[in-house]
Design a protein around this motif. Structure first.
Motif, short mmCIF file in Angstrom:
data_model
loop_
_atom_site.label_atom_id
_atom_site.label_comp_id
_atom_site.label_asym_id
_atom_site.label_seq_id
_atom_site.Cartn_x
_atom_site.Cartn_y
_atom_site.Cartn_z
N MET A 1 0.84 -1.22 0.07
CA MET A 1 -0.14 -0.09 -0.09
C MET A 1 0.77 1.49 -0.27
N GLU A 2 0.50 2.34 -0.88
CA GLU A 2 1.39 3.48 -0.95
C GLU A 2 1.01 4.22 0.37
N SER A 3 2.18 4.93 0.60
CA SER A 3 2.25 5.60 2.02
C SER A 3 1.17 6.87 1.91
N THR A 4 0.50 7.38 0.75
CA THR A 4 -0.21 8.39 0.67
C THR A 4 -1.75 7.86 1.12
N HIS A 5 -1.89 6.71 1.20
CA HIS A 5 -3.40 6.24 1.52
C HIS A 5 -3.55 6.49 3.04
N ILE A 6 -4.74 6.76 3.38
CA ILE A 6 -5.40 6.98 4.55
C ILE A 6 -5.91 5.81 5.03
N LYS A 7 -5.14 5.26 6.28
CA LYS A 7 -5.82 3.79 6.48
C LYS A 7 -6.68 3.99 7.73
N VAL A 8 -8.02 3.75 7.35
CA VAL A 8 -9.16 4.01 8.41
C VAL A 8 -9.73 2.65 9.00
N GLU A 35 -9.78 8.81 -3.38
CA GLU A 35 -9.30 7.56 -3.54
C GLU A 35 -8.09 7.33 -2.54
N ARG A 36 -7.68 8.08 -1.72
CA ARG A 36 -6.51 7.82 -0.79
C ARG A 36 -7.05 6.94 0.26
N ILE A 37 -8.32 7.07 0.69
CA ILE A 37 -8.90 6.54 1.81
C ILE A 37 -9.23 5.17 1.74
N GLU A 149 0.34 15.16 23.84
CA GLU A 149 1.46 14.20 24.10
C GLU A 149 1.92 13.34 23.17
N GLN A 150 0.98 12.76 22.59
CA GLN A 150 1.22 11.91 21.28
C GLN A 150 1.48 12.34 20.06
N LYS A 151 1.19 13.61 19.83
CA LYS A 151 1.29 14.60 18.72
C LYS A 151 0.61 14.05 17.89
N VAL A 152 -0.69 13.82 18.21
CA VAL A 152 -1.72 13.48 17.01
C VAL A 152 -2.87 14.44 17.08
N ASN A 347 -9.21 17.38 6.76
CA ASN A 347 -8.45 18.52 7.24
C ASN A 347 -7.25 18.19 8.27
N MET A 348 -7.20 16.72 8.39
CA MET A 348 -6.27 16.78 9.40
C MET A 348 -4.88 17.22 8.76
N LYS A 349 -4.00 17.61 9.57
CA LYS A 349 -2.74 18.16 9.00
C LYS A 349 -1.96 17.26 8.33
N ARG A 350 -1.81 15.94 8.71
CA ARG A 350 -0.90 14.87 8.18
C ARG A 350 -1.48 14.53 6.82
N PHE A 351 -2.84 14.96 6.60
CA PHE A 351 -3.53 14.15 5.44
C PHE A 351 -3.65 15.36 4.26
N LYS A 352 -3.44 16.54 4.90
CA LYS A 352 -3.55 17.52 3.91
C LYS A 352 -3.15 17.24 2.47
N LEU A 353 -3.59 17.50 1.28
CA LEU A 353 -2.90 17.61 0.14
C LEU A 353 -2.21 18.51 -0.03
N LYS A 354 -0.85 18.53 -0.55
CA LYS A 354 0.20 19.60 -0.75
C LYS A 354 -0.57 20.51 -1.90
#
Ligand SMILES: NC(=O)c1ccc[n+]([C@@H]2O[C@H](COP(=O)([O-])OP(=O)(O)OC[C@H]3O[C@@H](n4cnc5c(N)ncnc54)[C@H](OP(=O)(O)O)[C@@H]3O)[C@@H](O)[C@H]2O)c1
Length: 354
Positions: A1-8, A35-37, A149-152, A347-354
């Motif tokens: 799986m590509e790392s660009t996927h968002i694993k839910v 398609e990333r989800i 604390e967990q930076k999430v 909208n989560m920072k780590r999933f925002k498209l550049k």
């Protein structure tokens, strides 16, 4: 799986989670957004399943509709699907995932399975999106602090008024404001019941209609007794008001709509009023302390609250620097809540498209 996927991982596969999957299937554009989800984990009251490659959402939906279970049929490659006895066992055991969606039922006793799954997920470095209010009502500060604390990130815009962006507007767009009051109609089921009773329809019939569309709580007592509205008020207060100690549900004075009769509605109407289940957080005159209430209130028919009828929900933010900002939504089904879950993920920072 590509790392660009968002694993839910979905905890609960009822109306909200199923509509979430339907949105992803329906929305073709912009493709790169959806398609990333990948839904890699899903559970219901019967158990949990995991597929590291992501499930076919259509097959999941079909199978749930046919059997009432998430446990998967032989239509997919069974070998790659792992089964677990429940959600907690799954989130402890599976390889890393990106976001947990808690769409399990409200459990105000201990918040589980949502609360425990959320804590485990945050500790494992996953973001969490809540549709379920109970974990936030019981432990907003604990979850918030653990996430820092967990930076999430944790997000919960779906918990309050479905798709209406109450939390987002309150936190982002009203930045710097002090709230003199926050007032609104936060529960569409009771608003629908009151509107239908006004028209001469029975309370029972209106509730049954609301249940059919999926907007009523699994336990409709939570709606009718005002508890769902109070849960939302607690979440709004703890996330938007600058209060030192988080408020608890017990601090909200709650009265439901059980005792409102057709006569009450008729006599209010004769005097130019209607009756709404109103939630309020109101600052006292010394600007020191809020009081919190949920109760049926007479409001002028032609006022902002009075004009919110049937499945409308609305909120008024009375602020010091932005004056009063009001927002309203009409939601006839579950799609807007599921869209709010999707919004929170995208909208989560780590999933925002550049
Ligand atoms: N519906 C709305 O419009 C709306 C709006 C805002 C917020 N919410 C909140 O979102 C959450 C989900 O709502 P919903 O309408 O989707 O509810 P729902 O249709 O009743 O679905 C709940 C799901 O949770 C599953 N479940 C029950 N116990 C479980 C357990 N111990 N472990 C794992 N899963 C379990 C159920 O399993 P089974 O399928 O086996 O019964 C079902 O799949 C609730 O907290 C609700 O308050 C709903």
């Amino acid at each position: 799986m590509e790392s660009t996927h968002i694993k839910v991982v979905l905890v609960g596969f009822g109306s909200v989670s199923q509509h979430f999957c339907k949105i992803i299937l329906l929305k073709q554009r912009p493709k790169k957004l959806f398609e990333r989800i990948r839904v890699v984990g899903v559970c219901d009251s019967s158990g949990a399943i995991y597929d590291e490659n992501g499930f076919s959402l259509q097959q999941l939906l079909n199978h749930k509709e046919k059997t009432g279970l998430v446990e998967f049929a032989s239509t997919q490659n069974q070998e790659q699907i792992r089964s677990f006895k429940d959600a907690e066992e799954m989130v402890k055991s599976i390889p890393s995932y990106d976001v947990l969606v808690d769409a399990s039922p409200v459990n105000l006793n201990d918040g589980n399975p949502g609360l425990q799954c959320a804590r485990i997920s945050i500790a494992r470095g996953a973001n969490v999106v809540f549709a379920n209010k109970a974990p936030l009502v019981l432990d907003y500060k604990g979850l918030h602090d653990l996430a820092i604390e967990q930076k999430v990130e944790i997000a919960f815009s779906a918990t309050v008024c479905g798709g209406l962006p109450v939390i987002n507007v309150g936190q982002r767009d009203l930045v710097g404001a002090d709230f003199v009051s926050i007032k609104g109609i936060f529960n569409s089921t009771t608003n629908y019941i009151l509107s239908q009773m006004e028209l001469g329809n029975s309370r029972e019939h209106a509730l049954a209609e609301a249940q059919k569309t999926g907007i009523a709580e699994a336990d409709p007592h939570l709606d009718v007794a005002g508890i769902d509205t109070a849960n939302k008020l607690v979440i709004i207060a703890n996330s938007l008001l600058k209060i030192d100690t988080p408020i608890r549900l017990e601090q909200v004075v709650i009265c439901g709509i059980e005792k409102i009769s057709k006569q009450d509605l008729d006599s209010a109407k004769a005097e130019g009023y209607t009756i709404k289940l109103v939630a309020s957080a109101t600052m006292d005159k010394n600007m020191k302390k809020y009081s919190y209430t949920v109760a049926p209130e007479r409001v002028e028919i032609d006022s902002f609250l009075g004009r919110a009828s049937n499945t409308d929900m609305c909120i008024c933010f009375e602020t010091d620097i932005y004056e009063t900002i009001s927002m309203k939504t009409n939601e006839t089904g579950v799609f807007p809540t599921s869209a709010a879950v999707l919004r929170d993920i995208l909208n989560m920072k780590r999933f925002k498209l550049k």
